[in-house]
Design a protein around this motif. Structure first.
Motif, short mmCIF file in Angstrom:
data_model
loop_
_atom_site.label_atom_id
_atom_site.label_comp_id
_atom_site.label_asym_id
_atom_site.label_seq_id
_atom_site.Cartn_x
_atom_site.Cartn_y
_atom_site.Cartn_z
N GLN A 121 0.82 -1.21 0.00
CA GLN A 121 0.00 0.00 0.00
C GLN A 121 0.85 1.26 0.00
N GLU A 122 1.96 1.24 0.74
CA GLU A 122 2.83 2.41 0.80
C GLU A 122 3.50 2.67 -0.56
N ARG A 123 4.00 1.61 -1.20
CA ARG A 123 4.68 1.79 -2.48
C ARG A 123 3.71 2.26 -3.57
N ILE A 124 2.52 1.70 -3.57
CA ILE A 124 1.53 2.13 -4.57
C ILE A 124 1.12 3.57 -4.32
N ALA A 125 0.95 3.95 -3.06
CA ALA A 125 0.60 5.33 -2.73
C ALA A 125 1.70 6.29 -3.17
N ASP A 126 2.97 5.90 -2.96
CA ASP A 126 4.09 6.74 -3.40
C ASP A 126 4.07 6.92 -4.91
N ALA A 127 3.81 5.84 -5.62
CA ALA A 127 3.78 5.92 -7.09
C ALA A 127 2.64 6.80 -7.57
N GLU A 128 1.48 6.63 -6.96
CA GLU A 128 0.32 7.44 -7.37
C GLU A 128 0.55 8.92 -7.06
N LYS A 129 1.20 9.20 -5.95
CA LYS A 129 1.51 10.59 -5.60
C LYS A 129 2.48 11.20 -6.61
N LEU A 130 3.46 10.42 -7.03
CA LEU A 130 4.43 10.90 -8.01
C LEU A 130 3.74 11.17 -9.35
N GLU A 131 2.86 10.28 -9.76
CA GLU A 131 2.15 10.46 -11.03
C GLU A 131 1.19 11.64 -10.98
N SER A 132 0.62 11.88 -9.81
CA SER A 132 -0.36 12.97 -9.69
C SER A 132 0.26 14.34 -9.87
N ARG A 133 1.58 14.45 -9.73
CA ARG A 133 2.26 15.73 -9.90
C ARG A 133 2.45 16.11 -11.36
N LEU A 134 2.23 15.16 -12.24
CA LEU A 134 2.44 15.41 -13.67
C LEU A 134 1.22 16.06 -14.29
N GLU A 135 1.46 16.96 -15.23
CA GLU A 135 0.38 17.53 -16.02
C GLU A 135 -0.14 16.50 -17.01
N LYS A 136 -1.31 16.79 -17.57
CA LYS A 136 -1.93 15.85 -18.51
C LYS A 136 -1.01 15.57 -19.69
N LYS A 137 -0.40 16.61 -20.24
CA LYS A 137 0.51 16.44 -21.37
C LYS A 137 1.73 15.63 -20.96
N GLU A 138 2.21 15.84 -19.74
CA GLU A 138 3.37 15.11 -19.28
C GLU A 138 3.06 13.63 -19.09
N LYS A 139 1.85 13.33 -18.60
CA LYS A 139 1.44 11.94 -18.46
C LYS A 139 1.36 11.26 -19.82
N ALA A 140 0.83 11.98 -20.80
CA ALA A 140 0.74 11.42 -22.15
C ALA A 140 2.14 11.18 -22.72
N ARG A 141 3.05 12.12 -22.49
CA ARG A 141 4.41 11.95 -22.97
C ARG A 141 5.11 10.81 -22.25
N LEU A 142 4.85 10.66 -20.94
CA LEU A 142 5.44 9.57 -20.17
C LEU A 142 4.96 8.22 -20.72
N ALA A 143 3.66 8.14 -21.03
CA ALA A 143 3.11 6.91 -21.60
C ALA A 143 3.77 6.60 -22.95
N GLU A 144 4.01 7.64 -23.72
CA GLU A 144 4.66 7.45 -25.02
C GLU A 144 6.09 6.96 -24.85
N LEU A 145 6.80 7.50 -23.86
CA LEU A 145 8.16 7.04 -23.58
C LEU A 145 8.16 5.58 -23.15
N GLU A 146 7.16 5.18 -22.38
CA GLU A 146 7.05 3.78 -21.97
C GLU A 146 6.83 2.88 -23.18
N ARG A 147 5.96 3.31 -24.09
CA ARG A 147 5.71 2.52 -25.29
C ARG A 147 6.98 2.40 -26.15
N GLN A 148 7.70 3.49 -26.25
CA GLN A 148 8.94 3.47 -27.03
C GLN A 148 9.96 2.53 -26.40
N ALA A 149 10.08 2.58 -25.08
CA ALA A 149 11.04 1.71 -24.40
C ALA A 149 10.65 0.24 -24.56
#
Length: 374
Positions: free
Chosen positions: A206-234
């Motif tokens: 629960q702690e690790r998932i909460a940390d991850a969700e908190k980190l993701e919540s700091r990203l803007e919508k465009k940044e989340k989309a770009r992050l997803a694209e980087l994941e697909r590329q990798a």
């Protein structure tokens, strides 16, 4: 017209012309000689100030997003490790509970048997008391009737055998009851330890998932989309490199699943789109090993619950020889698993926030392949 009237008319025309010129928009005044500079005029307090434009935030560089992606991967990997620990503790508590239930039935039966044997011993003692308190041996020796003497000898022998058997049976049941009681006490202690391990693992997940969700919540919508694209590329890069390495030496057309393997693949395929939930075994959600273990249970071949135990207990096969239905184990600590479905792809439950999906088998570091229906 008199001179006075002509003077008034000329003055009026001059004023009208002046007003007309001032009223025309865009009129240039370059020909007008510049006078002394006028002092600046501050707007009155009642005037509404013009809104100040907020500058758009600078986009986060890809290099920084890659660091975020690496951090997220680390957090979700830690959550996967804790999830496997949770699942292992859950499996242990389940087995201990089953064993305790069996022991409870066994000890209850032993207690009833012991009570019955003690009742028999008490009945024998009461019978002896009714016979004037003389033991059977004394009554046998004091008898002066030959026939009664002979009958008494047989009765005494049978009684001695019955008494010996009663004592031996009572002793055996008492030892068995003590052994089972001690075993139950040990299993209760193990159960409590497993429950504590389970609770500690649950907290970590629960702690690790909460940390991850908190980190993701700091990203803007465009940044989340770009992050997803980087994941697909990798993922694409890793899969391409894996295929180019020649890991799959055999053509998929020549490799077929067994009937059980085909059934396991069909089960996993039917779960596509269902959410990942750590510790879940279906039917509405799954974690990675919950999906694979339930798929093979549906195929009639139960396998261990966790990816680590699947790696330890199932037969290993070469990556080049894997066939649909085999399980691909990932990472050095065997904390993730997917089911091979052919064409270089797997079906797996990736991580929290994702759903059961199809992915390239080489998108993550492969530890090895195991075969449930070896």
């Amino acid at each position: 017209m008199g001179r006075g009237k002509r003077g008034l008319l000329a003055a009026a025309v001059t004023v009208v012309c002046a007003v007309t010129v001032l009223a025309v928009p865009g009129t240039a005044f370059a020909s007008v000689p510049a006078g002394p500079a006028e002092p600046s005029v501050r707007p009155s307090a009642s005037a509404t100030p013009e809104p100040t434009a907020t500058p758009a935030p600078a986009p986060v560089p890809d290099a920084e997003l890659e660091k975020v992606r690496a951090r997220l991967d680390g957090l979700y990997h830690d959550a996967a490790v804790a999830t496997d620990a949770y699942n292992a503790a859950e499996e242990k508590t389940r087995k201990q509970s089953v064993q305790l239930a069996r022991l409870e039935k066994k000890t209850d039966a032993a207690r009833m048997k012991l009570a019955e044997l003690k009742d028999q011993a008490g009945a024998a003692a009461r019978a002896q008391y009714r016979d004037s308190g003389l033991p059977p041996m004394a009554r046998f020796l004091l008898s002066d009737n030959p026939q009664r003497f002979a009958d008494g000898a047989g009765t005494l022998l049978n009684g001695a055998r019955a008494t010996k058997k009663l004592i031996a049976e009572t002793d055996r049941v008492e030892r068995e009851l003590k052994r089972d009681t001690d075993d139950a006490a040990d299993r209760w202690k193990k159960l409590e330890r497993d429950r504590k391990d389970k609770a500690a693992a649950q907290k970590t997940v629960q702690e690790r998932i909460a940390d991850a969700e908190k980190l993701e919540s700091r990203l803007e919508k465009k940044e989340k989309a770009r992050l997803a694209e980087l994941e697909r590329q990798a993922a694409h890069k890793a899969q391409t490199a894996w295929l180019d390495s020649g890991a799959l030496k055999k053509a998929d057309a020549t490799v077929t699943a067994t009937s059980a393997g085909a059934k396991a693949v069909a089960f996993a395929t039917a779960q596509l789109g269902k959410p990942y939930v750590w510790g879940a075994e279906g039917p509405d959600s799954f974690d990675c090993s919950g999906l694979t273990s339930q798929a093979w249970a549906d195929a009639g071949s139960p396998i261990p619950r966790t990816s680590q135990e699947q790696w330890k207990q199932l037969r290993h096969v070469d990556v080049a020889d894997m066939r649909p239905g085999d399980l691909v184990i990932y990472f050095a600590d065997a904390t993730h698993v997917g089911m091979y479905v052919g064409d270089g792809k797997i079906i797996h439950a990736p991580r929290p926030g994702r759903t059961v999906t199809i992915a390239g088998a080489g998108t993550m570091p492969i530890l090895g392949v195991v075969r449930p229906d070896a």
